[in-house]
Design a protein around this motif. Structure first.
Motif, short mmCIF file in Angstrom:
data_model
loop_
_atom_site.label_atom_id
_atom_site.label_comp_id
_atom_site.label_asym_id
_atom_site.label_seq_id
_atom_site.Cartn_x
_atom_site.Cartn_y
_atom_site.Cartn_z
N LEU A 65 33.88 52.43 47.59
CA LEU A 65 33.59 51.29 48.03
C LEU A 65 33.35 50.09 47.71
N SER A 66 34.03 49.41 47.20
CA SER A 66 33.01 48.03 46.21
C SER A 66 32.05 47.49 46.86
N LEU A 67 31.64 46.35 45.88
CA LEU A 67 30.51 45.82 46.54
C LEU A 67 30.87 44.71 47.36
N GLY A 68 32.26 44.48 46.92
CA GLY A 68 33.04 42.81 47.92
C GLY A 68 32.75 43.78 49.14
N ALA A 69 33.84 44.91 49.58
CA ALA A 69 33.79 45.89 50.75
C ALA A 69 32.96 45.70 51.33
#
Ligand code: ASP
Length: 401
Positions: A318-322
């Motif tokens: 899970l990216s930081l954006g997600a």
């Protein structure tokens, strides 16, 4: 709180709670026989909600009177609710990253959900207005009920002399409902016993073991949020100690823990705020019903932990954006979530789909949801009472010692 035979009610409830755990663990599934007692307790609490919320909100709005101070109190309340919720999710995400509850489960990656947008703000807004207030009452649609009560209370003030009997009538209804709340609370020790006994018999320790880390993360997060955030806010804005706050809120915290419903706990939260903390009716009857409906810090924190748990269990990074998307989605979704048991689990579907995680993850968490629901509901309610005390103090009210 009402007292009986010299033992304070809170102790009676605590004894019911401890005995319930023991009975659930020792007797096992046949303890189900006491389930109706728990159900009656919850039903009685629910019975109070609509008349109590409506009457006290009308009186609360009317007693704020001046539309400008109503706007100021409303703005402050909603800001605090949203800000504390967003911070709670961040705590959940940090703990999920740190404790890594799902790492090593290595579940096969199932069909990923199509990313779905967060609920559109316009839909959340449209849903606020009751086309038919009676339908909102019958359906127990809290947000619409709140909106109608606000309009009604403001209009009663605008009606001047002629509106006064209406306010006096709802004042009398609200008083009667508080008395009824006191009567219902006399059943609480038995209700609490039954509810916790059945839960423990259903979700025994062995069922919990594989998910111990998720439970640990959610409970630690909830405790952190309460101890740091709520104590801090109460200290800074109301100049009171954490001890003052938690001992004032304890009956509501415990009731929320066992009923797993913010709405059902509302009558108790209102009693705690008024009787234990000295928060005026004007503030409590406005801030608390709104909070039971839109403020869910514990639920939001749980969304953060569970989203990471599911992502780790399925090996999906899970990216930081997600993760930022999770903060936004869960904050918005919490506004529209009912304060009833298990509502947060349904909301989890929305959060998972928003970041493209498998919805099957909901089934993973479902087995332990009741245990998580207890902690998160207790925090949801504590957050409402915290904001009520901050708003009261910043409006110049003198709180009880
Ligand atoms: N049970 C929670 C409440 O009533 C909502 C949830 O399921 O998270 O506040």
């Amino acid at each position: 709180m009402e007292e009986k035979k010299g033992i304070p009610l809170i102790w009676q409830i605590a004894i019911g709670f401890v005995l319930g755990i023991a009975a659930g663990a020792m007797v096992g599934p046949s303890i189900k026989i006491v389930e109706p007692i728990g159900k009656i307790f919850i039903t009685l609490l629910k019975m109070l909600i609509v008349p109590l919320v409506f009457s006290s909100l009308v009186v609360g709005t009317a007693s704020i009177g001046d539309p400008r101070s109503l706007g100021r109190i409303g703005g402050k309340t909603i800001f605090l609710y949203l800000a504390t919720t967003a911070i709670a999710i961040v705590i959940g995400l940090v703990l999920g990253n740190f404790i890594q509850p799902g790492v090593g489960m290595a579940l096969t990656d199932v069909a990923k959900a199509q990313p779905k947008a967060a609920p559109a703000i316009v839909d959340v807004l449209l849903d606020l207005f009751p086309g038919n207030p009676l339908k909102a009452i019958v359906d127990g649609n809290m947000l619409q009920l709140i909106v109608f009560a606000l309009f009604f209370g403001i209009s009663a003030i605008l009606a001047g002399e002629k509106g006064k009997p209406v306010v006096a009538f709802f004042d009398a209804v609200a008083e009667t409902m508080y008395k009824l709340t006191g009567l219902v609370m006399m059943v609480a020790p038995y209700g609490v016993f039954a509810l916790i006994a059945v839960t423990v018999s259903k979700y025994g320790i062995s069922v919990l073991a594989p998910f111990a880390k998720v439970i640990f993360a959610v409970y630690v997060g909830c405790a952190l949020h309460a101890i740091v955030m709520y104590s801090g806010l109460v200290r800074i804005f109301a100049g009171r100690s954490p001890l003052w706050f938690f001992s004032g809120a304890k009956e509501a915290m415990l009731t929320a823990f066992v009923t797993r419903s913010s709405s059902a706990t509302l009558p108790i939260s209102m009693r705690c705020a008024k009787e234990n903390m000295g928060i005026s009716e004007k503030i409590s009857s406005f801030v608390l019903p709104l909070g039971a409906t839109i403020n869910m810090d514990g639920t939001a924190l749980y969304q953060g932990v569970c989203a990471l748990f599911v992502a780790q269990a399925y090996g999906i990074p899970l990216s930081l954006g997600a993760q930022a998307n999770i903060v936004l989605t869960a904050t918005l979704a919490s506004i529209g979530t009912a304060g009833v048991p298990g509502a947060g689990l349904i909301m989890l579907t929305l959060v998972l789909t928003a970041v493209g995680l498998p919805i099957e993850g909901v089934a993973l968490v479902a087995g332990i949801d009741a245990v998580l629901d207890m902690a998160r509901t207790s925090i949801n309610v504590t957050g409402d009472i915290c904001v009520a005390s901050v708003v009261a103090a910043t409006e110049g009210e003198t709180l009880k010692d």
